[in-house]
Scaffold this motif. Sequence first.
Motif, mmCIF file in Angstrom:
data_model
loop_
_atom_site.group_PDB
_atom_site.id
_atom_site.type_symbol
_atom_site.label_atom_id
_atom_site.label_comp_id
_atom_site.label_asym_id
_atom_site.label_seq_id
_atom_site.Cartn_x
_atom_site.Cartn_y
_atom_site.Cartn_z
ATOM 1 N N GLY A 3 -0.227 -4.272 -4.515
ATOM 2 C CA GLY A 3 -1.113 -5.223 -5.177
ATOM 3 C C GLY A 3 -0.342 -6.338 -5.846
ATOM 4 O O GLY A 3 -0.730 -7.511 -5.775
ATOM 5 N N SER A 11 -10.522 5.749 -2.370
ATOM 6 C CA SER A 11 -10.200 6.477 -3.602
ATOM 7 C C SER A 11 -9.403 7.729 -3.279
ATOM 8 O O SER A 11 -9.419 8.224 -2.142
ATOM 9 N N GLU A 31 -14.213 0.796 -0.474
ATOM 10 C CA GLU A 31 -13.365 1.170 -1.603
ATOM 11 C C GLU A 31 -12.742 2.529 -1.316
ATOM 12 O O GLU A 31 -13.449 3.528 -1.188
ATOM 13 N N GLU A 40 -10.473 -1.949 1.639
ATOM 14 C CA GLU A 40 -10.272 -2.299 3.044
ATOM 15 C C GLU A 40 -11.385 -3.248 3.476
ATOM 16 O O GLU A 40 -12.567 -2.937 3.343
ATOM 17 N N HIS A 57 -2.655 -3.386 3.608
ATOM 18 C CA HIS A 57 -3.043 -3.141 2.220
ATOM 19 C C HIS A 57 -2.997 -1.657 1.855
ATOM 20 O O HIS A 57 -3.112 -1.311 0.686
ATOM 21 N N SER A 58 -2.858 -0.786 2.851
ATOM 22 C CA SER A 58 -2.850 0.648 2.576
ATOM 23 C C SER A 58 -1.523 1.067 1.946
ATOM 24 O O SER A 58 -0.455 0.780 2.500
ATOM 25 N N PRO A 59 -1.575 1.778 0.825
ATOM 26 C CA PRO A 59 -0.334 2.223 0.172
ATOM 27 C C PRO A 59 0.215 3.528 0.753
ATOM 28 O O PRO A 59 1.263 3.998 0.308
ATOM 29 N N LEU A 75 -8.148 3.419 -5.390
ATOM 30 C CA LEU A 75 -6.795 3.201 -4.891
ATOM 31 C C LEU A 75 -6.618 1.798 -4.306
ATOM 32 O O LEU A 75 -5.738 1.057 -4.724
ATOM 33 N N TYR A 76 -7.443 1.424 -3.324
ATOM 34 C CA TYR A 76 -7.352 0.090 -2.732
ATOM 35 C C TYR A 76 -8.629 -0.206 -1.950
ATOM 36 O O TYR A 76 -9.490 0.663 -1.798
ATOM 37 N N LEU A 119 1.093 7.684 -4.878
ATOM 38 C CA LEU A 119 0.015 6.886 -4.277
ATOM 39 C C LEU A 119 -0.374 5.729 -5.192
ATOM 40 O O LEU A 119 -0.513 4.578 -4.745
ATOM 41 N N LEU A 120 -0.556 6.011 -6.476
ATOM 42 C CA LEU A 120 -0.941 4.970 -7.424
ATOM 43 C C LEU A 120 0.170 3.924 -7.589
ATOM 44 O O LEU A 120 -0.107 2.718 -7.653
ATOM 45 N N ALA A 129 0.211 1.663 -4.516
ATOM 46 C CA ALA A 129 -0.914 0.727 -4.544
ATOM 47 C C ALA A 129 -0.645 -0.420 -5.516
ATOM 48 O O ALA A 129 -0.929 -1.583 -5.219
#
Length: 312
Positions: free
Chosen positions: A300, A272, A270, A171, A111-113, A168-169, A292-293, A296
């Motif tokens: 997503g 950020s 969360e 975990e 899930h990490s961008p 951002l995402y 980064l955005l 994500a």
Amino acid sequence: MKLQDTDLKLLRIFETIVQCGGFAAAQPILNIGASSISEYMAQLETRLGIRLCERGRGGFRLTDDGIQLHEAAQRLLGAVDTFQMEAGALRNQLQGALHFGMVEAILTDQHSPLPVAIRHFGRAAPDVRLQVQIETPGDMERHVLDGRLHLAVGPFPTQIAGLNYTPLYREEQGLYCAATHPLSEHAHERIPIGALSQYRLAARAYLGTQELKLLRMSHASALVDNVEGRAMLILSGNYIGFLPPHYARPWVDSGLLLRVDPEHYVTHLEFSIIMRKGVQPARVVQSFYEHLLEAAAELGGHRARTRRKAAT
């Protein structure tokens, strides 16, 4: 002391030595011999009129003055790198050194961008040197504030003045125990919260009392801010604690760790992006922030499509 170009060179050599932990380890990075490194350090100490480090049979160690200079040099060189990025932007060029902070143990998180963002940013700005620092959330906040880092990504449970936090995402975090822990016999059963208070918890200091409240415990038996240290304590069989499932998976697959009542003992961190408030970021920093955005959002959207396919 009036700074000259040679002083910046000496300070960069000094910083490389500190980061490598000694003269010998810095040689291959600097691509110069031990005698040259000693000479450069002697020049810097003469310029400043202070002793910066102890080196010899006892190993490498910064003096108190050396520690203060190290902190000041990080701020100064970070400002120089920012200036170079901004100067390059005036020529419509993305170049310079971007100082980026992140927490450890996130590489295996699908899930990490970050991997996608770094890949796309590297292609868009091949002349930018990305300097990555692995730090705790608290250290990253301090270093973004004082300019040592341009931006950072991590879990920041409490927001402090002077920083902007952009979600951002997420975990996932699960509760784990070792196969040798007394709780392992009941790990797949429904475990009442009150039953956990008899066990020792390895918790994260930067989360404050968040984990204690979730488990209804009065105190933690160990506080560890890095994932590897927490995993080691849990694997010892003496503690229970929260870990990201992506990180714990190898030990779960080998039977060394068990996830405890995953239906009820699950939480999320969360993540950020943090940047200094009230400061217009250099174009390079802004570009990386946008990558980064975008990464994500891309991940997503992919997860949402995957869930829809699984539902049909």
